[in-house]
Design a protein around this motif. Sequence first.
Motif, PDB file in Angstrom:
ATOM      1  N   THR A  32      25.187  43.303  26.585  1.00  0.00           N
ATOM      2  CA  THR A  32      24.069  42.561  26.681  1.00  0.00           C
ATOM      3  C   THR A  32      23.874  41.749  25.691  1.00  0.00           C
ATOM      4  OG1 THR A  32      22.720  44.245  25.898  1.00  0.00           O
ATOM      5  CG2 THR A  32      22.684  43.998  28.237  1.00  0.00           C
ATOM      6  N   TYR A  33      23.732  40.464  25.665  1.00  0.00           N
ATOM      7  CA  TYR A  33      23.601  39.597  24.754  1.00  0.00           C
ATOM      8  C   TYR A  33      22.226  38.482  24.719  1.00  0.00           C
ATOM      9  CZ  TYR A  33      28.755  39.735  24.908  1.00  0.00           C
ATOM     10  OH  TYR A  33      29.864  40.556  24.754  1.00  0.00           O
ATOM     11  N   GLU A  34      21.791  38.547  23.474  1.00  0.00           N
ATOM     12  CA  GLU A  34      20.553  37.514  23.268  1.00  0.00           C
ATOM     13  C   GLU A  34      21.163  36.259  22.400  1.00  0.00           C
ATOM     14  OE1 GLU A  34      17.390  37.659  24.178  1.00  0.00           O
ATOM     15  OE2 GLU A  34      17.718  39.373  25.205  1.00  0.00           O
ATOM     16  N   ILE A  43      15.059  41.207  20.190  1.00  0.00           N
ATOM     17  CA  ILE A  43      15.723  42.429  19.808  1.00  0.00           C
ATOM     18  C   ILE A  43      14.794  43.489  19.082  1.00  0.00           C
ATOM     19  CG2 ILE A  43      17.567  43.540  18.864  1.00  0.00           C
ATOM     20  CD1 ILE A  43      19.008  41.027  19.518  1.00  0.00           C
ATOM     21  N   PHE A  44      14.410  42.954  18.002  1.00  0.00           N
ATOM     22  CA  PHE A  44      13.535  43.658  16.924  1.00  0.00           C
ATOM     23  C   PHE A  44      12.175  43.829  17.257  1.00  0.00           C
ATOM     24  CE2 PHE A  44      17.796  42.804  14.987  1.00  0.00           C
ATOM     25  CZ  PHE A  44      18.139  44.129  15.009  1.00  0.00           C
ATOM     26  N   GLY A  45      11.465  42.944  17.903  1.00  0.00           N
ATOM     27  CA  GLY A  45      10.239  42.771  18.267  1.00  0.00           C
ATOM     28  C   GLY A  45       9.568  42.197  17.036  1.00  0.00           C
ATOM     29  N   CYS A  46      10.075  41.229  16.356  1.00  0.00           N
ATOM     30  CA  CYS A  46       9.337  40.744  15.085  1.00  0.00           C
ATOM     31  C   CYS A  46       8.969  39.228  15.251  1.00  0.00           C
ATOM     32  CB  CYS A  46      10.162  41.006  14.044  1.00  0.00           C
ATOM     33  SG  CYS A  46      11.613  40.318  13.984  1.00  0.00           S
ATOM     34  N   SER A  47       8.422  38.356  14.266  1.00  0.00           N
ATOM     35  CA  SER A  47       8.212  37.086  14.325  1.00  0.00           C
ATOM     36  C   SER A  47       9.744  36.376  13.993  1.00  0.00           C
ATOM     37  CB  SER A  47       7.481  36.505  13.295  1.00  0.00           C
ATOM     38  OG  SER A  47       7.936  36.782  11.701  1.00  0.00           O
ATOM     39  N   ASP A  61      25.305  40.941  10.709  1.00  0.00           N
ATOM     40  CA  ASP A  61      26.619  40.010  10.665  1.00  0.00           C
ATOM     41  C   ASP A  61      27.621  40.289  11.760  1.00  0.00           C
ATOM     42  OD1 ASP A  61      25.141  38.393   9.015  1.00  0.00           O
ATOM     43  OD2 ASP A  61      26.705  38.566   7.196  1.00  0.00           O
ATOM     44  N   ASP A  62      27.983  41.573  11.778  1.00  0.00           N
ATOM     45  CA  ASP A  62      29.035  42.020  12.507  1.00  0.00           C
ATOM     46  C   ASP A  62      28.871  41.788  14.134  1.00  0.00           C
ATOM     47  OD1 ASP A  62      30.886  42.634  10.432  1.00  0.00           O
ATOM     48  OD2 ASP A  62      30.211  44.930  10.459  1.00  0.00           O
ATOM     49  N   ALA A  63      27.318  41.607  14.368  1.00  0.00           N
ATOM     50  CA  ALA A  63      26.984  41.590  15.758  1.00  0.00           C
ATOM     51  C   ALA A  63      26.679  40.240  16.047  1.00  0.00           C
ATOM     52  CB  ALA A  63      25.792  42.217  16.011  1.00  0.00           C
ATOM     53  N   ILE A  64      26.999  39.316  15.236  1.00  0.00           N
ATOM     54  CA  ILE A  64      26.669  37.882  15.391  1.00  0.00           C
ATOM     55  C   ILE A  64      27.764  37.231  15.519  1.00  0.00           C
ATOM     56  CG2 ILE A  64      25.513  35.861  14.228  1.00  0.00           C
ATOM     57  CD1 ILE A  64      23.371  37.589  13.308  1.00  0.00           C
ATOM     58  N   SER A  65      27.863  36.168  16.608  1.00  0.00           N
ATOM     59  CA  SER A  65      28.843  35.186  16.693  1.00  0.00           C
ATOM     60  C   SER A  65      28.092  33.789  16.545  1.00  0.00           C
ATOM     61  CB  SER A  65      29.805  35.261  17.799  1.00  0.00           C
ATOM     62  OG  SER A  65      30.406  36.628  17.993  1.00  0.00           O
ATOM     63  N   GLN A  66      28.683  32.855  15.497  1.00  0.00           N
ATOM     64  CA  GLN A  66      28.027  31.682  15.476  1.00  0.00           C
ATOM     65  C   GLN A  66      28.918  30.586  15.504  1.00  0.00           C
ATOM     66  OE1 GLN A  66      25.109  31.525  12.329  1.00  0.00           O
ATOM     67  NE2 GLN A  66      24.436  29.233  12.981  1.00  0.00           N
ATOM     68  N   ASN A  67      28.728  29.501  16.278  1.00  0.00           N
ATOM     69  CA  ASN A  67      29.413  28.313  16.153  1.00  0.00           C
ATOM     70  C   ASN A  67      28.635  27.258  16.337  1.00  0.00           C
ATOM     71  OD1 ASN A  67      31.423  26.268  16.598  1.00  0.00           O
ATOM     72  ND2 ASN A  67      32.057  26.782  18.753  1.00  0.00           N
ATOM     73  N   GLY A  68      28.420  26.579  15.002  1.00  0.00           N
ATOM     74  CA  GLY A  68      27.685  25.462  14.793  1.00  0.00           C
ATOM     75  C   GLY A  68      26.059  26.024  14.763  1.00  0.00           C
ATOM     76  N   LYS A  69      25.166  25.302  15.776  1.00  0.00           N
ATOM     77  CA  LYS A  69      23.937  26.097  15.894  1.00  0.00           C
ATOM     78  C   LYS A  69      23.839  27.065  17.002  1.00  0.00           C
ATOM     79  CE  LYS A  69      21.840  21.346  14.677  1.00  0.00           C
ATOM     80  NZ  LYS A  69      20.909  20.381  15.286  1.00  0.00           N
ATOM     81  N   ILE A  70      24.848  27.463  17.494  1.00  0.00           N
ATOM     82  CA  ILE A  70      24.826  28.315  18.789  1.00  0.00           C
ATOM     83  C   ILE A  70      24.971  29.845  18.044  1.00  0.00           C
ATOM     84  CG2 ILE A  70      25.787  29.321  20.983  1.00  0.00           C
ATOM     85  CD1 ILE A  70      25.545  26.319  21.500  1.00  0.00           C
ATOM     86  N   ILE A  71      24.110  30.728  18.348  1.00  0.00           N
ATOM     87  CA  ILE A  71      24.061  32.040  17.764  1.00  0.00           C
ATOM     88  C   ILE A  71      23.925  32.966  19.105  1.00  0.00           C
ATOM     89  CG2 ILE A  71      22.784  33.861  16.462  1.00  0.00           C
ATOM     90  CD1 ILE A  71      21.396  31.565  14.996  1.00  0.00           C
ATOM     91  N   VAL A  75      23.763  42.834  21.593  1.00  0.00           N
ATOM     92  CA  VAL A  75      22.379  43.715  21.404  1.00  0.00           C
ATOM     93  C   VAL A  75      22.785  45.076  20.700  1.00  0.00           C
ATOM     94  CG1 VAL A  75      20.432  44.470  22.521  1.00  0.00           C
ATOM     95  CG2 VAL A  75      20.936  41.998  22.944  1.00  0.00           C
ATOM     96  N   GLU A  76      23.450  45.834  21.523  1.00  0.00           N
ATOM     97  CA  GLU A  76      23.735  47.183  21.347  1.00  0.00           C
ATOM     98  C   GLU A  76      24.507  47.183  19.931  1.00  0.00           C
ATOM     99  OE1 GLU A  76      27.177  50.404  22.610  1.00  0.00           O
ATOM    100  OE2 GLU A  76      26.367  48.822  24.123  1.00  0.00           O
ATOM    101  N   ARG A  77      25.379  46.269  19.134  1.00  0.00           N
ATOM    102  CA  ARG A  77      25.911  46.353  18.060  1.00  0.00           C
ATOM    103  C   ARG A  77      24.855  46.074  16.946  1.00  0.00           C
ATOM    104  NH1 ARG A  77      31.280  43.323  16.730  1.00  0.00           N
ATOM    105  NH2 ARG A  77      32.212  45.131  17.873  1.00  0.00           N
ATOM    106  N   ALA A  78      23.993  44.999  17.261  1.00  0.00           N
ATOM    107  CA  ALA A  78      23.009  44.828  16.488  1.00  0.00           C
ATOM    108  C   ALA A  78      21.903  45.912  16.236  1.00  0.00           C
ATOM    109  CB  ALA A  78      22.082  43.569  16.835  1.00  0.00           C
ATOM    110  N   LEU A  79      21.436  46.710  17.192  1.00  0.00           N
ATOM    111  CA  LEU A  79      20.545  47.868  16.974  1.00  0.00           C
ATOM    112  C   LEU A  79      21.445  48.762  16.187  1.00  0.00           C
ATOM    113  CD1 LEU A  79      19.139  47.848  20.445  1.00  0.00           C
ATOM    114  CD2 LEU A  79      17.855  47.344  18.250  1.00  0.00           C
ATOM    115  N   ARG A  80      22.542  49.096  16.472  1.00  0.00           N
ATOM    116  CA  ARG A  80      23.305  50.008  16.003  1.00  0.00           C
ATOM    117  C   ARG A  80      23.570  49.996  14.393  1.00  0.00           C
ATOM    118  NH1 ARG A  80      28.869  49.990  17.147  1.00  0.00           N
ATOM    119  NH2 ARG A  80      28.047  49.405  19.412  1.00  0.00           N
ATOM    120  N   LEU A  81      23.761  48.715  13.972  1.00  0.00           N
ATOM    121  CA  LEU A  81      23.856  48.362  12.470  1.00  0.00           C
ATOM    122  C   LEU A  81      22.370  48.234  11.925  1.00  0.00           C
ATOM    123  CD1 LEU A  81      26.205  45.170  13.005  1.00  0.00           C
ATOM    124  CD2 LEU A  81      26.895  47.281  12.035  1.00  0.00           C
TER     125      LEU A  81
END
Length: 92
Positions: A32-34, A43-47, A61-71, A75-81
Amino acid sequence: MKTKIPEEKKYLWQLTIDEFRDLHQELNKGKTYEYGIQGIAKIFGCSKAKAYSIKSSGVIDDAISQNGKIIVIDVERALRLFANKNAWDFFI
């Protein structure tokens, strides 16, 4: 007379809608991706401001892929990190 083609030998265009849907779900199982800063906030329920500070910190950072303005965030990896004890210091 139609001959039955074995399942492993079918071309993509020969699949029924149900077979294609099952194949698609099997290939994307658990992924799943956001998207964007708003996705991190969801994902984190914050502002958005806190989501930006989480992204800037480098914790996920390991859960994020960014190309220019697109992020794109896995989700699973971000929560694990973020589950590391030190990461929870952001909410204190």
